[in-house]
Design a protein around this motif. Structure first.
Motif, PDB file in Angstrom:
ATOM      1  N   LYS A   1      -1.870   7.524   1.466  1.00 50.96           N
ATOM      2  CA  LYS A   1      -3.161   7.482   0.872  1.00 50.96           C
ATOM      3  C   LYS A   1      -4.018   8.667   1.221  1.00 50.96           C
ATOM      4  CE  LYS A   1      -2.488   3.229  -0.253  1.00 50.96           C
ATOM      5  NZ  LYS A   1      -2.998   1.891  -0.678  1.00 50.96           N
ATOM      6  N   GLY A   2      -3.424   9.833   1.430  1.00 47.81           N
ATOM      7  CA  GLY A   2      -4.534  10.942   1.748  1.00 47.81           C
ATOM      8  C   GLY A   2      -3.726  12.334   2.094  1.00 47.81           C
ATOM      9  N   LEU A   3      -4.595  13.053   2.278  1.00 48.87           N
ATOM     10  CA  LEU A   3      -4.155  14.466   2.402  1.00 48.87           C
ATOM     11  C   LEU A   3      -5.029  15.223   3.424  1.00 48.87           C
ATOM     12  CD1 LEU A   3      -3.527  15.446  -1.294  1.00 48.87           C
ATOM     13  CD2 LEU A   3      -1.860  14.600   0.386  1.00 48.87           C
TER      14      LEU A   3
ATOM     15  N   GLN B   1     -10.985   0.186   4.648  1.00 46.21           N
ATOM     16  CA  GLN B   1      -9.614   0.581   4.269  1.00 46.21           C
ATOM     17  C   GLN B   1      -8.992  -0.395   3.141  1.00 46.21           C
ATOM     18  OE1 GLN B   1      -7.789   1.740   8.245  1.00 46.21           O
ATOM     19  NE2 GLN B   1      -6.872   3.369   6.920  1.00 46.21           N
TER      20      GLN B   1
ATOM     21  N   LEU C   1      -3.747   4.864  11.775  1.00 49.23           N
ATOM     22  CA  LEU C   1      -3.604   5.399  10.428  1.00 49.23           C
ATOM     23  C   LEU C   1      -2.116   5.421   9.936  1.00 49.23           C
ATOM     24  CD1 LEU C   1      -6.191   8.277   9.705  1.00 49.23           C
ATOM     25  CD2 LEU C   1      -6.156   5.791   8.886  1.00 49.23           C
TER      26      LEU C   1
ATOM     27  N   LYS D   1      -5.098  -7.130   2.791  1.00 51.01           N
ATOM     28  CA  LYS D   1      -3.792  -7.041   3.545  1.00 51.01           C
ATOM     29  C   LYS D   1      -3.959  -8.194   4.747  1.00 51.01           C
ATOM     30  CE  LYS D   1      -2.846  -3.733   1.094  1.00 51.01           C
ATOM     31  NZ  LYS D   1      -1.913  -2.463   0.887  1.00 51.01           N
TER      32      LYS D   1
ATOM     33  N   GLY E   1      -0.460   5.513  -4.542  1.00 43.67           N
ATOM     34  CA  GLY E   1      -1.786   5.772  -3.659  1.00 43.67           C
ATOM     35  C   GLY E   1      -2.746   6.936  -4.499  1.00 43.67           C
ATOM     36  N   LEU E   2      -3.493   7.528  -3.713  1.00 47.45           N
ATOM     37  CA  LEU E   2      -4.683   8.264  -4.345  1.00 47.45           C
ATOM     38  C   LEU E   2      -4.031   9.612  -4.053  1.00 47.45           C
ATOM     39  CD1 LEU E   2      -6.904   8.725  -5.595  1.00 47.45           C
ATOM     40  CD2 LEU E   2      -8.150   8.045  -3.652  1.00 47.45           C
TER      41      LEU E   2
ATOM     42  N   MET F   1      -5.058  -0.016  -2.902  1.00 52.68           N
ATOM     43  CA  MET F   1      -4.237  -0.802  -2.247  1.00 52.68           C
ATOM     44  C   MET F   1      -4.812  -2.257  -2.076  1.00 52.68           C
ATOM     45  SD  MET F   1      -2.019  -0.772   0.039  1.00 52.68           S
ATOM     46  CE  MET F   1      -1.940   0.059  -0.597  1.00 52.68           C
ATOM     47  N   VAL F   2      -5.710  -3.077  -1.507  1.00 52.14           N
ATOM     48  CA  VAL F   2      -5.465  -4.221  -1.621  1.00 52.14           C
ATOM     49  C   VAL F   2      -5.829  -5.017  -0.405  1.00 52.14           C
ATOM     50  CG1 VAL F   2      -3.549  -6.023  -1.830  1.00 52.14           C
ATOM     51  CG2 VAL F   2      -3.352  -3.785  -2.720  1.00 52.14           C
TER      52      VAL F   2
ATOM     53  N   ASP G   1      -4.312  -2.288  -6.873  1.00 49.05           N
ATOM     54  CA  ASP G   1      -4.248  -1.438  -5.556  1.00 49.05           C
ATOM     55  C   ASP G   1      -5.355  -0.803  -5.332  1.00 49.05           C
ATOM     56  OD1 ASP G   1      -2.581   0.043  -3.522  1.00 49.05           O
ATOM     57  OD2 ASP G   1      -2.781   1.925  -4.606  1.00 49.05           O
ATOM     58  N   PHE G   2      -5.681  -0.423  -3.998  1.00 51.01           N
ATOM     59  CA  PHE G   2      -6.790   0.102  -3.532  1.00 51.01           C
ATOM     60  C   PHE G   2      -6.521   1.337  -2.630  1.00 51.01           C
ATOM     61  CE2 PHE G   2     -10.136   1.196  -0.391  1.00 51.01           C
ATOM     62  CZ  PHE G   2     -11.277   1.159  -1.462  1.00 51.01           C
ATOM     63  N   ALA G   3      -7.094   2.563  -2.938  1.00 53.52           N
ATOM     64  CA  ALA G   3      -6.507   3.836  -2.061  1.00 53.52           C
ATOM     65  C   ALA G   3      -7.433   4.341  -1.700  1.00 53.52           C
ATOM     66  CB  ALA G   3      -5.134   4.433  -3.050  1.00 53.52           C
ATOM     67  N   ARG G   4      -7.460   4.940  -0.515  1.00 59.43           N
ATOM     68  CA  ARG G   4      -8.519   5.857   0.025  1.00 59.43           C
ATOM     69  C   ARG G   4      -7.802   7.285   0.319  1.00 59.43           C
ATOM     70  NH1 ARG G   4     -13.493   4.812   1.468  1.00 59.43           N
ATOM     71  NH2 ARG G   4     -13.808   2.516   1.258  1.00 59.43           N
ATOM     72  N   ARG G   5      -8.762   8.375   0.176  1.00 65.34           N
ATOM     73  CA  ARG G   5      -8.263   9.569   0.515  1.00 65.34           C
ATOM     74  C   ARG G   5      -9.192   9.985   1.635  1.00 65.34           C
ATOM     75  NH1 ARG G   5      -6.008  13.376  -3.176  1.00 65.34           N
ATOM     76  NH2 ARG G   5      -6.779  15.350  -2.739  1.00 65.34           N
ATOM     77  N   TYR G   6      -8.269  10.729   2.806  1.00 65.21           N
ATOM     78  CA  TYR G   6      -9.006  11.190   4.166  1.00 65.21           C
ATOM     79  C   TYR G   6      -9.384  12.676   3.796  1.00 65.21           C
ATOM     80  CZ  TYR G   6      -6.146   7.177   5.291  1.00 65.21           C
ATOM     81  OH  TYR G   6      -5.460   5.967   5.548  1.00 65.21           O
TER      82      TYR G   6
ATOM     83  N   MET H   1       0.900  -1.201  -0.163  1.00 67.87           N
ATOM     84  CA  MET H   1       0.024   0.091   0.144  1.00 67.87           C
ATOM     85  C   MET H   1       0.703   1.075   0.091  1.00 67.87           C
ATOM     86  SD  MET H   1      -3.134   0.200   1.065  1.00 67.87           S
ATOM     87  CE  MET H   1      -3.422  -0.562   1.217  1.00 67.87           C
ATOM     88  N   VAL H   2       0.772   2.101   0.875  1.00 67.85           N
ATOM     89  CA  VAL H   2       1.034   3.469   0.091  1.00 67.85           C
ATOM     90  C   VAL H   2       0.742   4.818   1.036  1.00 67.85           C
ATOM     91  CG1 VAL H   2       0.696   4.744  -1.736  1.00 67.85           C
ATOM     92  CG2 VAL H   2       0.816   2.216  -1.980  1.00 67.85           C
TER      93      VAL H   2
ATOM     94  N   GLN I   1      -0.972   1.793   9.472  1.00 64.47           N
ATOM     95  CA  GLN I   1      -1.659   0.908   8.120  1.00 64.47           C
ATOM     96  C   GLN I   1      -1.000   1.858   6.909  1.00 64.47           C
ATOM     97  OE1 GLN I   1      -5.846   0.918   9.374  1.00 64.47           O
ATOM     98  NE2 GLN I   1      -5.901  -0.933   8.536  1.00 64.47           N
ATOM     99  N   ASN I   2      -0.514   3.074   6.946  1.00 63.08           N
ATOM    100  CA  ASN I   2       0.274   3.546   5.627  1.00 63.08           C
ATOM    101  C   ASN I   2       1.476   3.363   5.717  1.00 63.08           C
ATOM    102  OD1 ASN I   2      -2.375   4.100   4.644  1.00 63.08           O
ATOM    103  ND2 ASN I   2      -2.620   6.141   5.706  1.00 63.08           N
TER     104      ASN I   2
ATOM    105  N   PHE J   1     -12.267   7.246  -3.080  1.00 65.37           N
ATOM    106  CA  PHE J   1     -11.228   6.058  -3.128  1.00 65.37           C
ATOM    107  C   PHE J   1     -11.149   5.401  -4.593  1.00 65.37           C
ATOM    108  CE2 PHE J   1     -15.400   3.969  -2.731  1.00 65.37           C
ATOM    109  CZ  PHE J   1     -15.328   3.091  -3.787  1.00 65.37           C
ATOM    110  N   ALA J   2      -9.958   5.085  -4.876  1.00 64.48           N
ATOM    111  CA  ALA J   2      -9.807   4.577  -6.391  1.00 64.48           C
ATOM    112  C   ALA J   2      -9.126   3.224  -6.272  1.00 64.48           C
ATOM    113  CB  ALA J   2      -8.768   5.662  -6.936  1.00 64.48           C
TER     114      ALA J   2
END
Lengths: 245, 245
Positions: free
Chosen positions: A4-6, B61, A58, B4, A87-88, B1-2, B239-244, A1-2, A61-62, A182-183
């Motif tokens: 993943k946010g801002l 997530q 968080l 896990k 990531g996104l 992401m995925v 990959d699956f990614a979330r934005r916060y 993963m990566v 997990q990231n 999400f993506a």
DNA sequence: CAGTGGTCTAGACCACGAT
DNA sequence: TCGTGGTCTAGACCACTGG
């Protein structure tokens, strides 16, 4: 993963998360170093332990920290920002964070009916209009990435060359108030198309890395499908994964 | 992401998580369908709402569900299991879940001093001995993936061909009681080596997808470095990614 | 032993959606 | 209005690490 946010806001735990991310990415908190204990953080932020723990989870997990029972939370060096796919995070956000010099060139921008393949990827009828944006991304004057975006026009009613040269995500979230949620990315390797040869500085590479990107809003509407085509020598993707026990 | 992680235990929230994952992956909970509300889940599992929410947040997530304020939690179809590279799941676990027919062949297994590159990747001195395992993975009688594993010998003292043909992760977690905690993957595309040509059914592909995998224990010790070399036509990563916000 | 993180609770108040 | 998820709290008990 990566990563993943801002973005922060009035959430306490997202504020703590974003501040710690910032400190880790800036190097002010070094790899291997120990974070303040959860108890100390409750005092620093005048909040409860569960709220502090939400932020730390968080981070864990990231891939920013590792929590060790009885010892504390430690900064990992696993999550250096990675380029160009990670990531996104929008292209603009990535280049800004990394201080990379890059150029985005809009090749074409038009409203159209989607072809069969795009309609299928977007899960819409071929009669439902979309915006198509074709852009190249260059580094050191080499066009390395070809981005073909498609947006549902009912969700993104207006789009201009200026917006495409800047940041479409910023426009969506700030102007249209349509927060991206999400993506899903699918990475494969394919044979280059004629378009790839035409628009990229290709140096004779026999294959191209294709990143298919499906982007969703908060109500789980799929509104964007993007194909990102990368010259293989410049492609690099990093994933972080945790196992639950 | 995925996706896990795996495995349940006496944790309430992991039990809820694993049961819901199982129901989603088996199709008993269909995409778009609504999960029981958090309140209903507290009654079903006789627990508190925060505990239920921990489980649901893990699902969100990892791309299994989308939570919508005021409405409920809905199953996504975004996270079909993907092959052959996906999160922190062993090859054996993946093939078992997918019911794919595959064969693992151990090409070589030896204790040795790591070469410079491997020592650097594992962050150890070249005098510290490692196990080297070279394996190929075949589908429909084609060798598609070449795996070159390296394990720190002080952490994995014993290794046999039988273990390598079965599952090294299972051996580590069940026999040695060294739970794997997290991993970082780096994906690039390179030119094939002679070894790739020799050991894989290569069909003349001019490039190879290289997945570098760094695997860590719960105390953040890096104990394994693996290079997974994939024939490009069979490679696929999700990959699956979330934005916060 | 004291300090750390891991889990869980029972309740509060808010924001949003549907009716 | 009611049912939903989102955030937060104050406190409990446990398990592990370290001196």
């Amino acid at each position: 993963m990566v990563q993943k946010g801002l973005d922060a806001m009035d959430n306490i735990y997202l504020t703590i998360y974003n501040q710690l991310v910032q400190q880790i990415e800036s190097g002010r908190l070094r790899p291997q170093s120990k974070l303040p204990s959860e108890y100390e953080l409750t005092k620093m932020y005048d909040t409860s332990r569960e709220t502090v723990r939400k932020a730390l989870n968080l981070l864990a997990q990231n891939g920013y920290i590792q929590k060790v029972k009885g010892k504390g939370s430690f900064v990992l060096n696993v999550n250096q920002m990675e380029f160009p796919v990670s990531g996104l995070v929008s292209f603009k956000e990535l280049t800004q964070r990394l201080g990379k010099e890059s150029r985005t060139k809009v090749i074409s921008l038009k409203a159209m009916a989607p072809d069969e393949s795009v309609a299928a990827h977007l899960n819409i009828s071929p009669s439902q209009p979309v915006w198509q944006v074709i852009r190249t991304r260059s580094f050191q004057d080499e066009a390395i990435i070809l981005d073909k975006d498609h947006f549902r026009q009912d969700i993104v009613p207006e789009l201009t060359t200026e917006i495409c040269e800047d940041s479409i995500y910023e426009y969506l979230e700030r102007r249209l108030d349509k927060p991206i949620s999400f993506a899903k990315k699918v990475i494969t390797v394919e044979e280059p198309s004629e378009e790839d040869w035409e628009l990229l500085d290709f140096d004779g590479y026999p294959m191209i890395v294709v990143v298919k990107n499906y982007v969703y809003l908060e109500d789980a509407t799929l509104f964007q499908y993007t194909e990102s085509r990368h010259r293989p020598d410049k492609f690099r993707f990093v994933d972080f994964a945790r196992r639950y026990h």
